[in-house]
Design a protein around this motif. Structure first.
Motif, PDB file in Angstrom:
ATOM      1  N   ALA A 158       1.057  -1.041  -0.558  1.00 24.29           N
ATOM      2  CA  ALA A 158       0.280  -0.307  -0.150  1.00 24.29           C
ATOM      3  C   ALA A 158       1.092   1.257   0.273  1.00 24.29           C
ATOM      4  CB  ALA A 158      -0.716  -0.121   1.370  1.00 24.29           C
ATOM      5  N   ALA A 159       2.348   1.426   0.734  1.00 20.49           N
ATOM      6  CA  ALA A 159       3.078   2.357   0.553  1.00 20.49           C
ATOM      7  C   ALA A 159       3.450   2.470  -0.482  1.00 20.49           C
ATOM      8  CB  ALA A 159       3.767   2.295   2.132  1.00 20.49           C
ATOM      9  N   LEU A 160       4.016   1.899  -1.134  1.00 26.48           N
ATOM     10  CA  LEU A 160       4.482   1.876  -2.878  1.00 26.48           C
ATOM     11  C   LEU A 160       3.971   2.507  -3.873  1.00 26.48           C
ATOM     12  CD1 LEU A 160       6.743  -1.101  -3.246  1.00 26.48           C
ATOM     13  CD2 LEU A 160       7.072   1.132  -2.364  1.00 26.48           C
ATOM     14  N   LEU A 161       2.501   2.046  -3.519  1.00 25.40           N
ATOM     15  CA  LEU A 161       1.123   2.342  -4.337  1.00 25.40           C
ATOM     16  C   LEU A 161       0.796   4.153  -4.094  1.00 25.40           C
ATOM     17  CD1 LEU A 161      -1.205  -0.667  -4.598  1.00 25.40           C
ATOM     18  CD2 LEU A 161      -0.054   0.192  -6.602  1.00 25.40           C
ATOM     19  N   SER A 162       0.973   3.811  -2.835  1.00 24.17           N
ATOM     20  CA  SER A 162       0.448   5.565  -2.212  1.00 24.17           C
ATOM     21  C   SER A 162       1.044   6.652  -3.068  1.00 24.17           C
ATOM     22  CB  SER A 162       0.061   5.707  -0.848  1.00 24.17           C
ATOM     23  OG  SER A 162       1.610   5.401  -0.264  1.00 24.17           O
ATOM     24  N   ASP A 163       2.422   5.869  -2.855  1.00 21.80           N
ATOM     25  CA  ASP A 163       3.846   7.276  -2.998  1.00 21.80           C
ATOM     26  C   ASP A 163       3.970   7.436  -4.140  1.00 21.80           C
ATOM     27  OD1 ASP A 163       5.302   4.465  -3.434  1.00 21.80           O
ATOM     28  OD2 ASP A 163       6.417   5.471  -1.767  1.00 21.80           O
ATOM     29  N   GLY A 164       3.242   6.340  -5.459  1.00 21.22           N
ATOM     30  CA  GLY A 164       3.504   6.337  -7.129  1.00 21.22           C
ATOM     31  C   GLY A 164       5.057   5.548  -6.846  1.00 21.22           C
ATOM     32  N   MET A 165       5.676   4.725  -6.678  1.00 28.15           N
ATOM     33  CA  MET A 165       6.894   3.968  -6.740  1.00 28.15           C
ATOM     34  C   MET A 165       6.587   2.833  -7.542  1.00 28.15           C
ATOM     35  SD  MET A 165      10.207   4.176  -5.909  1.00 28.15           S
ATOM     36  CE  MET A 165      10.864   2.650  -6.493  1.00 28.15           C
ATOM     37  N   TYR A 166       5.706   2.486  -7.163  1.00 27.92           N
ATOM     38  CA  TYR A 166       5.116   0.925  -7.624  1.00 27.92           C
ATOM     39  C   TYR A 166       4.500   1.567  -9.467  1.00 27.92           C
ATOM     40  CZ  TYR A 166       2.197  -2.658 -10.026  1.00 27.92           C
ATOM     41  OH  TYR A 166       1.682  -3.772 -10.946  1.00 27.92           O
TER      42      TYR A 166
END
Length: 259
Positions: A158-166
């Motif tokens: 969820a953190a990677l999705l939220s900050d746009g890293m994914y």
């Protein structure tokens, strides 16, 4: 009258028999035979000149018109005859054709080998691709959201999705995969294709390293946030500290020290 008819019939029959009689001329026979296949024998030229070349028939046939005729071999199949020369020329041309055919086959084999090494349709059969690069690029060719986020904890995902890293990582993988497929399907020299594999593998390893660092950083950030939250909520016991605690610790260290 009847006798006259019988006489005329007998004369006609005898004349027909005389007309069908075989005429044998040795000169004609020898000429026809030697012109076709037999040896050009000067002794078989008739009529002969006779003693001291006094035979008048010889002079009428050969001597006056073509005295050197019998000296030249005019057979088509003689050692120097036109038919022999033609056959020799045909054999030489066949030999030349065989050499041209061998050279053409060599060029064909070389062209096929070059096409096989440069064709993008046969790139998957390259030994180096089969033994090394296919395994190295397998995660890139088969990546999906499940393979990227599935092994991670839900909070990290969820953190990677939220900050746009994914999204950034997925976009970079898509571009790199497109480059790889282009190198595999484009007609190019085998050495150039392998160098393209090498460069893209380095890019993929660098990109994977960045992703691993970001995943680790996200996990560390979540751990720090959880620890900070526990401290804020006083859920973590804090050891009671006094000024004498430091003195006690120092004395304990001195007592246990070994000199």
């Amino acid at each position: 009258m009847k006798k006259l008819r019988i006489l005329l019939t007998g004369l006609l029959f005898s004349a027909r028999l005389f007309a069908q009689s075989v005429i044998k001329d040795d000169a004609v026979d020898n000429q026809s035979q030697r012109m076709v296949f037999q040896q050009w024998n000067q002794n078989n030229f008739y009529p002969h000149p006779g003693f001291l070349h006094t035979n008048p028939y010889y002079w009428l046939v050969w001597g006056l018109f073509d005295p050197n005729y019998h000296k030249t071999d005019l057979r088509p199949l003689s050692p120097t005859g036109p038919q022999t020369q033609r056959l020799a020329l045909v054999a030489a041309m066949d030999n030349t054709d065989d050499r041209y055919k061998l050279q053409s086959d060599t060029l064909r084999t070389t062209a096929l080998s070059q096409i096989a090494s440069q064709s993008g349709l046969l790139s998957d059969a390259d030994p180096l691709w089969l033994l090394y690069y296919r395994q190295q690029f397998s995660p890139l060719l088969n990546y999906s959201p499940a393979t990227l986020l599935g092994p991670l904890p839900p909070k990290v995902s969820a953190a990677l999705l939220s900050d746009g890293m994914y999204g950034w990582y997925s976009s970079e993988l898509s571009m790199l995969k497109e480059r790889l497929n282009g190198a595999r399907t484009t007609n190019m020299d085998r050495g150039s294709r392998i160098m393209a594999y090498y460069r893209m593998l380095r890019d993929y390893e660098r990109l994977s390293g960045v992703w691993a660092v970001r995943v680790s950083a996200a996990q560390m950030t979540l751990n720090m946030q959880a620890a900070q939250k526990q401290v804020t909520l006083s859920t973590t016991p804090v050891t009671t500290w006094t000024p004498g605690s430091d003195v006690q610790i120092a004395n304990k260290v001195l007592l246990n020290a070994k000199y």
